[in-house]
Design an enzyme around this catalytic site. Structure first.
Site, PDB file in Angstrom:
ATOM      1  N   HIS A  13      -1.455  -5.861   0.792  1.00 24.64           N
ATOM      2  CA  HIS A  13      -0.838  -4.529   0.584  1.00 24.64           C
ATOM      3  C   HIS A  13      -1.874  -3.468   0.938  1.00 24.64           C
ATOM      4  O   HIS A  13      -2.808  -3.237   0.174  1.00 24.64           O
ATOM      5  CB  HIS A  13      -0.376  -4.367  -0.873  1.00 24.64           C
ATOM      6  CG  HIS A  13       0.333  -3.071  -1.131  1.00 24.64           C
ATOM      7  ND1 HIS A  13       1.558  -3.004  -1.748  1.00 24.64           N
ATOM      8  CD2 HIS A  13       0.004  -1.778  -0.849  1.00 24.64           C
ATOM      9  CE1 HIS A  13       1.947  -1.739  -1.841  1.00 24.64           C
ATOM     10  NE2 HIS A  13       1.004  -0.971  -1.301  1.00 24.64           N
ATOM     11  N   HIS A  15      -2.645   0.498   3.029  1.00 24.23           N
ATOM     12  CA  HIS A  15      -2.265   1.713   3.769  1.00 24.23           C
ATOM     13  C   HIS A  15      -3.424   2.103   4.678  1.00 24.23           C
ATOM     14  O   HIS A  15      -4.507   2.465   4.185  1.00 24.23           O
ATOM     15  CB  HIS A  15      -1.994   2.869   2.806  1.00 24.23           C
ATOM     16  CG  HIS A  15      -0.902   2.572   1.815  1.00 24.23           C
ATOM     17  ND1 HIS A  15       0.414   2.880   2.040  1.00 24.23           N
ATOM     18  CD2 HIS A  15      -0.941   1.959   0.602  1.00 24.23           C
ATOM     19  CE1 HIS A  15       1.157   2.476   1.007  1.00 24.23           C
ATOM     20  NE2 HIS A  15       0.349   1.917   0.124  1.00 24.23           N
ATOM     21  N   LYS A  98       9.837  -3.231   3.742  1.00 25.49           N
ATOM     22  CA  LYS A  98       9.361  -2.626   2.504  1.00 25.49           C
ATOM     23  C   LYS A  98      10.405  -1.695   1.933  1.00 25.49           C
ATOM     24  O   LYS A  98      10.904  -0.811   2.634  1.00 25.49           O
ATOM     25  CB  LYS A  98       8.071  -1.838   2.805  1.00 25.49           C
ATOM     26  CG  LYS A  98       7.476  -1.095   1.612  1.00 25.49           C
ATOM     27  CD  LYS A  98       6.857  -2.043   0.604  1.00 25.49           C
ATOM     28  CE  LYS A  98       6.504  -1.361  -0.700  1.00 25.49           C
ATOM     29  NZ  LYS A  98       5.165  -0.809  -0.723  1.00 25.49           N
ATOM     30  N   HIS A 135       8.357  -1.579  -3.846  1.00 26.67           N
ATOM     31  CA  HIS A 135       7.684  -0.677  -4.796  1.00 26.67           C
ATOM     32  C   HIS A 135       8.628  -0.633  -5.991  1.00 26.67           C
ATOM     33  O   HIS A 135       9.694  -0.006  -5.916  1.00 26.67           O
ATOM     34  CB  HIS A 135       7.476   0.715  -4.179  1.00 26.67           C
ATOM     35  CG  HIS A 135       6.823   1.669  -5.139  1.00 26.67           C
ATOM     36  ND1 HIS A 135       5.546   2.143  -4.976  1.00 26.67           N
ATOM     37  CD2 HIS A 135       7.279   2.209  -6.307  1.00 26.67           C
ATOM     38  CE1 HIS A 135       5.239   2.941  -5.999  1.00 26.67           C
ATOM     39  NE2 HIS A 135       6.275   3.002  -6.813  1.00 26.67           N
ATOM     40  N   HIS A 173       1.997  -4.307  -6.235  1.00 34.94           N
ATOM     41  CA  HIS A 173       1.118  -3.586  -7.175  1.00 34.94           C
ATOM     42  C   HIS A 173       1.673  -3.522  -8.595  1.00 34.94           C
ATOM     43  O   HIS A 173       1.933  -2.457  -9.132  1.00 34.94           O
ATOM     44  CB  HIS A 173       0.746  -2.196  -6.663  1.00 34.94           C
ATOM     45  CG  HIS A 173       1.863  -1.314  -6.164  1.00 34.94           C
ATOM     46  ND1 HIS A 173       3.077  -1.202  -6.791  1.00 34.94           N
ATOM     47  CD2 HIS A 173       1.920  -0.476  -5.091  1.00 34.94           C
ATOM     48  CE1 HIS A 173       3.819  -0.340  -6.135  1.00 34.94           C
ATOM     49  NE2 HIS A 173       3.149   0.106  -5.095  1.00 34.94           N
ATOM     50  N   ASP A 246      -3.715  -2.151  -2.185  1.00 34.56           N
ATOM     51  CA  ASP A 246      -3.031  -0.854  -2.180  1.00 34.56           C
ATOM     52  C   ASP A 246      -4.030   0.258  -1.867  1.00 34.56           C
ATOM     53  O   ASP A 246      -3.863   1.386  -2.319  1.00 34.56           O
ATOM     54  CB  ASP A 246      -2.312  -0.589  -3.504  1.00 34.56           C
ATOM     55  CG  ASP A 246      -1.327   0.561  -3.416  1.00 34.56           C
ATOM     56  OD1 ASP A 246      -0.927   0.928  -2.289  1.00 34.56           O
ATOM     57  OD2 ASP A 246      -0.965   1.110  -4.473  1.00 34.56           O
TER      58      ASP A 246
HETATM   59  N1  LIG Z   1      -0.051   3.609  -4.497  1.00 38.23           N
HETATM   60  C1  LIG Z   1      -0.148   4.907  -4.354  1.00 38.23           C
HETATM   61  O1  LIG Z   1      -0.449   5.599  -5.309  1.00 38.23           O
HETATM   62  N2  LIG Z   1       0.078   5.522  -3.154  1.00 38.23           N
HETATM   63  C2  LIG Z   1       0.517   4.925  -1.933  1.00 38.23           C
HETATM   64  C3  LIG Z   1       1.962   4.584  -1.924  1.00 38.23           C
HETATM   65  C4  LIG Z   1       2.351   3.385  -2.767  1.00 38.23           C
HETATM   66  O2  LIG Z   1       1.851   2.277  -2.572  1.00 38.23           O
HETATM   67  O3  LIG Z   1       3.200   3.533  -3.669  1.00 38.23           O
HETATM   68  C5  LIG Z   1       0.200   5.879  -0.784  1.00 38.23           C
HETATM   69  O4  LIG Z   1       0.709   5.660   0.320  1.00 38.23           O
HETATM   70  O5  LIG Z   1      -0.548   6.844  -0.984  1.00 38.23           O
HETATM   71 ZN   LIG Z   2       0.897   1.029  -1.556  1.00 37.12          ZN
HETATM   72 ZN   LIG Z   3       3.952   1.573  -3.840  1.00 35.50          ZN
END
Ligand SMILES: NC(=O)N[C@@H](CC(=O)O)C(=O)O
Ligand SMILES: [Zn+2]
Ligand SMILES: [Zn+2]
Length: 344
Positions: A13, A15, A98, A135, A173, A246
């Protein structure tokens, strides 16, 4: 123990964002992870197979010289996502779709508001072997933010997993004992990722002694009993739970803001922080399964061939990282000491 060698881990997971951020975020993850599941919540989101392939190319181009890091792409589900698009994505090598409830988190405004509308799509995903990543929070205004994960299980996830028993679902998460218990009791087609921050911290670390915006993420940190439940479940070594950082960078000024963004940029230290947690739990022997085996096995992918070595060595996470465009980002655990380090 002063060194620990494990099969090369993957991040299930992640970003990476896009554009100017990629050289920073891709290098930070490629330093120790072989593969990562790339979250599709860009602006605009990655809603088609073609967009996923284009994004994959941008990620590959941003890899440091010599890196063999492999991004595993995902599709962002909307109310309109068709079965055809999901089939096209599968054919293009996209491994998962997702589902963000609309408005649940960063860049999710165009996400799913009518879960029922997606049931035909879930049917096809189940048939072709495309994973569903969720999510797991409801967004109803009257549901307290600390109860949103539990409400999602009760109102949505129980139903989805019953109606689509062959659909592989990753509850992303997870933050509560309720989620750990649900996943433990569910079929082998249901698993979960757990972040370093939810194992290390609880809501006191967010709110006591002044608000700590760099510990703010979604789902929000919960009370310590939930943190303890997550620590207990990883200590069991259950193959239903695996590593998903995450890691979610936001510019410093977007975090330290009157309306601060959710997300912790943990890629700089994630695998080391997990090692620290497993050591505290006296369960370092369970780290390799969590970090390097369970996720690949659940996704039906081969385990990695290489290894990484962690060394017991104190180092301090930088206060800031400056992006190529001059903008600072504050990494998760900034200025704090970590007692494991990946040997390069
Ligand atoms: N986890 C977070 O707090 N933020 C994530 C989005 C997500 O995973 O929900 C993001 O893209 O900033
Ligand atoms: Zn995330
Ligand atoms: Zn998320």
């Amino acid at each position: 123990m002063t060194t620990l060698t494990i099969q090369t881990p993957d991040d299930w997971h992640l970003h990476l964002r896009d554009g100017d951020m990629l050289p920073e975020t891709v290098a930070a993850t490629a330093r120790c992870f072989q593969r990562a599941i790339i979250m599709p919540n860009l602006v605009p989101p990655v809603t088609t197979a073609e967009m996923a392939l284009d994004y994959k190319q941008r990620i590959l181009s941003a890899r440091p010289t010599g890196s063999s890091f492999e991004p595993l792409m995902t599709l962002f589900l909307t109310n309109q996502t068709s079965a055809e698009e999901v089939r096209a994505a599968k054919a293009a090598g996209v491994v998962a779709a997702k589902m963000y409830p609309a408005g649940a988190t960063t860049n999710s405004a165009s996400a799913v508001s009518q879960l029922e509308a997606l049931y035909p799509t879930f049917e096809v995903m189940q048939e072709i072997g495309m994973l569903l990543l969720v999510h797991g929070e409801v967004t109803d205004a009257h549901i307290d933010i600390f109860d949103r994960e539990k409400a999602f299980i009760d109102q949505k996830l129980v139903y989805i997993t019953e109606q689509f028993p062959d659909l592989k679902v990753v509850f992303e998460h997870i933050t509560t004992g309720d989620a750990a218990q649900f996943v433990t009791g569910a079929s082998d087609n249901v698993a979960a990722t757990i972040t370093p921050q939810h194992l290390m911290l609880n809501r006191n670390d967010l709110l006591v002694g002044g608000v700590k915006p760099h510990n703010y993420c979604l789902p929000v940190l919960k009370r310590s009993t939930h943190q303890q439940a997550l620590r207990d479940v990883v200590k069991t070594g259950s193959s239903k739970f695996f590593l998903g950082t995450d890691s979610a960078p936001h510019a410093k000024d977007a975090k330290e803001n009157a309306c601060g963004c959710a997300g912790c940029y943990s890629a700089w230290s994630a695998v080391e922080l997990y090692a620290q947690v497993f050591e505290e739990l006296d369960a370092l022997d369970k780290l390799e399964g969590f970090a390097s085996h369970h996720g690949a096995d659940f996704y039906g992918l081969a385990r990695n061939k290489g290894t990484i070595t962690l060394v017991k060595e104190e180092w301090t996470i930088p206060d800031e990282i400056i992006l190529p465009n001059g903008k600072p980002i504050v990494p998760f655990y900034a200025g704090k000491t970590v007692n494991w380090k990946v040997k390069v």
